[in-house]
Design a protein around this motif. Structure first.
Motif, mmCIF file in Angstrom:
data_model
loop_
_atom_site.group_PDB
_atom_site.id
_atom_site.type_symbol
_atom_site.label_atom_id
_atom_site.label_comp_id
_atom_site.label_asym_id
_atom_site.label_seq_id
_atom_site.Cartn_x
_atom_site.Cartn_y
_atom_site.Cartn_z
ATOM 1 N N CYS A 282 -68.768 -79.640 70.918
ATOM 2 C CA CYS A 282 -67.460 -79.861 70.280
ATOM 3 C C CYS A 282 -66.701 -81.034 70.891
ATOM 4 N N ASP A 287 -58.488 -79.327 69.640
ATOM 5 C CA ASP A 287 -57.842 -78.145 69.080
ATOM 6 C C ASP A 287 -56.337 -78.191 69.288
ATOM 7 N N HIS A 304 -59.704 -79.410 60.578
ATOM 8 C CA HIS A 304 -60.440 -78.193 60.226
ATOM 9 C C HIS A 304 -59.617 -77.005 60.700
ATOM 10 N N HIS A 306 -59.531 -73.521 61.735
ATOM 11 C CA HIS A 306 -60.494 -72.502 62.161
ATOM 12 C C HIS A 306 -59.974 -71.103 61.826
ATOM 13 N N SER A 311 -56.328 -74.924 64.862
ATOM 14 C CA SER A 311 -56.764 -75.997 63.961
ATOM 15 C C SER A 311 -57.341 -77.130 64.796
ATOM 16 N N SER A 312 -58.350 -77.793 64.254
ATOM 17 C CA SER A 312 -59.025 -78.856 64.991
ATOM 18 C C SER A 312 -58.881 -80.186 64.274
ATOM 19 N N TRP A 350 -70.931 -77.840 62.867
ATOM 20 C CA TRP A 350 -70.231 -78.465 61.742
ATOM 21 C C TRP A 350 -70.493 -79.965 61.641
#
Length: 412
Positions: A282, A287, A304, A306, A311-312, A350
């Motif tokens: 990652c 994040d 993204h 999560h 959220s990322s 991902w």
């Protein structure tokens, strides 16, 4: 469950005498023992404490007279914070206490964080505070296993509302001290960082393979507090080796996220000379707290969600280069064997080719910067696979086996 345990009850007994005494009475009524510690400066408790404020100040290399002469409550309470941490650590090391409960407002909570940080992981630490869970408490000051309860309705004096919190804390710390199974030291411990199996999967195969070699394996969720616990244990010398495969907390701190393990993330093992293997789990994500807006400076970055907590932001190529340099700068100071495993096809589920967060140019930028920035004390191992592929697990096991063969790591 009936074994006697001694709880340290700490606070400003000059102003919180009734509340602290109430918690001490609850602990005794449940069959526990109590040591009382006074961290007040100006006044005195109604009954002398087992550890006086003078002893606390002396443990900090000062005196109550000096604390009073400072004419600054912040300076005075920092003296008491240092002293209380020293006293608590000594008592725990001697086996005189098995847990601690500290009570306070902002002053007492500030002191409590230092006191609890002085105690090892596994020693029950409870804080009853008027500011529990407040954003004024920085994550980096929270010991990994601290417990907090809001001291509702308890700013001044006892009442049925605050007794509910005080009695819970008193019962909880005694129960925890009776029930806790402290970490064993019967097998060499390997510390590993990761995320859940939906994004990183290497631990599924690595953990049993390492256990078959005689190691105990502890996997830490690298979402801020997990990294804090990981670094704390590494600093204590708890790990025989580390597999720090999820360095995202370095990026979180670098890019200003509140989900941070602090500025010292990825340093403790290196400073102790512990063999370490590092990778890119990652590496491309930062994040942020999911219920807060994404910072404006990342408006152009894909994101993204999560879940509702997390959220990322997906980093672009230049940002990934910054991440690579930050990691390599930390590893450059390592005193022990250090290996960087670089899977060339990606660092989380991902970002595989065809997956929603795949960015071939961003990955290429990161790989290029790793090659450029890798310091001479770090052995770079490139793997023509994704971090979740079997080839990565095999490469990681080969590193561990090499350490064993070289005598850097002993099996259990």
């Amino acid at each position: 469950m009936t074994e006697t345990r001694t709880i340290l009850v700490a606070g400003t007994w000059d102003t919180k005498d009734d509340e602290l005494g109430y918690m001490a009475d609850v602990i005794r009524a449940q069959g526990g023992r109590v040591l009382t510690m006074d961290v007040s400066v100006l006044g005195d408790p109604s009954v002398p404490c087992d550890i006086s404020k003078h002893q606390v100040a002396e443990a900090a290399g000062a005196s109550i007279a000096e604390a009073i002469a400072a004419e600054d409550e912040n300076v005075a309470m920092q003296i008491m914070a240092r002293g209380s941490a020293q006293v608590a650590a000594r008592l725990q090391a001697e086996g005189a206490i098995h847990g601690v409960v500290v009570l306070g407002g902002t002053m007492g909570t500030d002191l409590a964080l230092d006191l609890c940080s002085a105690l090892p992981l596994g020693v029950p630490k409870y804080v009853v505070s008027t500011v529990s869970f407040s954003p004024m408490i920085p994550p980096e000051r929270l010991p990994a296993d601290i417990q907090m309860i809001l001291w509702a309705g308890g700013l001044y004096g006892l009442n049925s509302i605050c007794k509910a919190s005080l009695s819970q804390a008193a019962g909880a710390v005694l129960g925890a001290a009776r029930a806790v199974e402290l970490p064993r030291r019967d097998r060499p411990l390997i510390g590993m960082t990761s995320f859940g199996k939906t994004v990183l999967r290497y631990m599924v195969d690595l953990k049993p393979a390492l256990e078959a070699r005689g190691f105990e394996v502890a996997v830490f969720h690298a979402t801020g507090m997990g990294g804090r616990a990981f670094e704390s244990l590494a600093a204590e010398g708890a790990f025989a080796a580390v597999l720090d495969f999820a360095p995202q907390e370095v990026g979180n701190h670098l890019f200003g996220s509140a989900i941070s393990a602090g500025p010292d993330r990825m340093t403790a093992a290196g400073q102790r000379g512990v063999p370490q293997a590092v990778s890119i789990g990652c590496y491309d994500l930062v994040d942020f707290v999911g219920w807060n807006p994404i910072p404006e400076r990342f408006a152009a970055n894909p994101t993204h969600a999560h879940n509702r907590l997390l959220s990322s932001v997906v980093l672009d190529g230049p940002q990934r280069r910054m991440m690579a340099r930050a990691v390599m700068e930390k590893l450059a100071s390592a005193k022990g064997e250090t290996v960087f495993l670089l899977p060339l096809e990606g660092g989380n589920e991902w970002d595989r080719a065809g997956a929603p967060l795949h960015d071939a140019e961003g990955l290429a930028a990161y790989v290029d910067e790793v090659r450029k920035a890798c310091p001479p004390n770090v052995r770079l191992v490139e793997i023509g696979a994704h971090i979740n592929d079997p080839a990565f697990t095999e490469a990681a096991l080969a590193v561990v086996d090499g350490w064993i063969g070289a005598g850097l790591l002993s099996k259990g």
